[in-house]
Design an enzyme around this catalytic site. Structure first.
Site: not given
Ligand code: GLU
Length: 471
Positions: A66-67, A72, A96, A101, A108, A364
């Site tokens: 949560h930094h 996401k 990732k 950035d 997940k 996204s």
């Molecule tokens: N599921 C994708 C990933 O592993 C996209 C995640 C997203 O768009 O939030 O990077």
């Protein structure tokens, strides 16, 4: 050796993290916090099947860091989903996002089902119920945690999630930003569907363009003529193969559930897809060799191997037989850490998942921004740009006396639309991030995965220190 392999994805990611952390100078407490998985929510709920019976469905959502907020990451539907897998994948999302950035923490979700065993109606009931469960525990929201597609899910599931959230949430204004990867008509963004595959192509293109890195592999620079094998023809694998082929690479092998096909002369991707749609199988494609064991495709002689399905497909068992000079991780965690070490020892160039498949979350992020700003990218400036380009072309023609054809003028003066802007933002992100991780790899004399993680750890540690949480 095989015994060593039986560690979970979460443990594998922790191993990778520790290897990179050793190259940084952060205090052990900071590193331990960056590595920890903050929240895990385990869910079980009943599904009324179409035949009237009741089945318990198991799901998870892990929020790793949560930094930055929101957290996401995608939601996958697969039989190999487990708590450890989801935690590992959430951690990969944190790293990732930091590498490219994108200002999010990692998360997940997963539901342990095999999509093909359920009707569309059942999948809709599962998805909507999962969404309400997430809402009850505050595990979804535009500023909290924003899911997206992953293995086994797509725009349709994201539309169900957005609709369920919108119906229940009191926040109607920002509700659409609760999930990304939606259909364009439901608040999605043009280019998101192709984004992960396009990012994979861009990352490979950047890597193979560096002469200095290609020479030790015995390869010439540039994508043209590179022999590529793609394992998995889902959204990511298909689009990666498509863009690689358009960029001049030759697809010499393709693999799916039912088996694999190979051809040294090259496979026409669209013709293969049409054959599979018509016959239900890749096998029997005219002019190609059938490989009845789909795993044999990983061992084909090629320049670039693109695993684009699930994790742990390249292990200590098959790593010695891998002949590719470059492994491009389109999937999350396709190479186990033991296999990774063996490949690196042999001088194979591994383009790591946490960099290479970050194109999906990058776009996204653009979709989330679009939803919050309630305006399509390009809407305000497209015409203006068109006018300015038109004036410039007119002035140049007057000055030089040259006359361009009408279609050339239209082409040059066209203002960028949403898809152009999304693709430009994606390209810039993948190019800049590659330069960044390559520079770290050279500086610290490490592989690209370790360099990517060093970059992520440094950025996350900086966030914590700027917040004053750690000295
Ligand atoms: N599921 C994708 C990933 O592993 C996209 C995640 C997203 O768009 O939030 O990077």
């Amino acid at each position: 050796m095989v015994g060593m392999e039986e560690i979970s994805l979460w443990q594998q990611v922790c191993r990778q993290f520790d290897r990179a952390a050793a190259h940084t100078k952060h205090a052990p407490g900071i590193l331990a916090q960056i590595r920890a998985c903050n929240h895990v929510y385990r869910i079980a709920f009943p599904l009324r099947r179409d035949d009237g019976s009741v089945q318990v469905i198991h799901g998870w959502r892990a929020e790793h860091s949560h930094h930055k907020l929101p957290t996401k990451g995608g939601i996958r539907y697969s039989m190999v989903v487990s708590e450890d897998e989801v935690m590992g994948l959430a951690a990969l999302m944190t790293y990732k996002c930091a590498i490219v950035d994108v200002p999010f923490g990692g998360a997940k979700g997963g539901i342990k089902i095999s999509v093909k065993d359920y009707s569309t109606g059942e999948l809709e009931r599962i998805t909507r119920r999962y969404t309400t469960e997430l809402m009850h525990k505050q595990f979804i929201g535009p500023g909290i945690d924003v899911p997206a597609p992953d293995y086994g899910t797509g725009a349709r599931e994201m539309a169900w999630i957005a609709d369920t959230y919108q119906a229940i949430s009191t926040d109607k204004l920002e509700a659409l930003a609760c999930v990304t990867g939606k259909p364009v008509g439901q608040g999605g963004i043009r280019g998101r569907k192709e984004a992960t595959g396009r990012g994979v192509y861009l990352g490979i293109r950047e890597a193979v363009n560096v002469v200095e890195d290609m020479t030790p592999l015995g390869l010439s620079a540039g994508l043209g003529g590179k022999r590529v094998v793609v394992q998995g023809l889902g959204n990511v694998g298909y689009h990666a193969a498509k863009f690689l082929q358009e960029g001049g690479a030759v697809i010499v092998g393709l693999a799916e559930y039912e088996g694999a096909i190979a051809s040294d002369a090259g496979l026409d991707l669209e013709a293969v897809m049409a054959h599979r749609a018509a016959t239900g199988s890749l096998l029997g494609f005219p002019g190609a060799r059938d490989l009845p064991d789909r795993r044999a495709a990983l061992e084909l002689d090629c320049d670039v191997l693109v695993p684009a399905a699930l994790e742990n497909v390249i292990t200590a068992e098959n790593a010695p037989r891998i002949r590719a000079k470059i492994i491009a991780e389109a999937a999350n965690g396709p190479v186990t850490s033991d296999a990774d070490n063996m490949l690196l020892d042999r001088g194979v160039l591994v383009l790591p998942d946490i960099y290479l498949n970050a194109g999906g979350v990058t776009v996204s992020y653009f979709e989330w921004l679009k939803n919050l700003s309630h305006v399509r990218f390009g809407r305000m400036d497209k015409r203006r740009d068109q006018h300015i380009f038109g004036e410039l072309v007119g002035a140049l023609q007057r000055l030089t006396g040259m006359r361009l054809r009408h279609d050339e003028v239209v082409d040059i003066t066209r203002g960028p639309d949403e898809e152009d802007l999304v693709n430009s933002g994606l390209e810039d992100t993948m190019v800049m991030a590659y330069q960044e991780i390559r520079t770290i790899a050279k500086r610290d004399k490490v592989d690209l995965r370790t360099a990517s993680l060093i970059s992520a750890i440094d950025k996350i540690a900086r966030t914590y220190s700027e917040l004053g949480i750690f000295p």
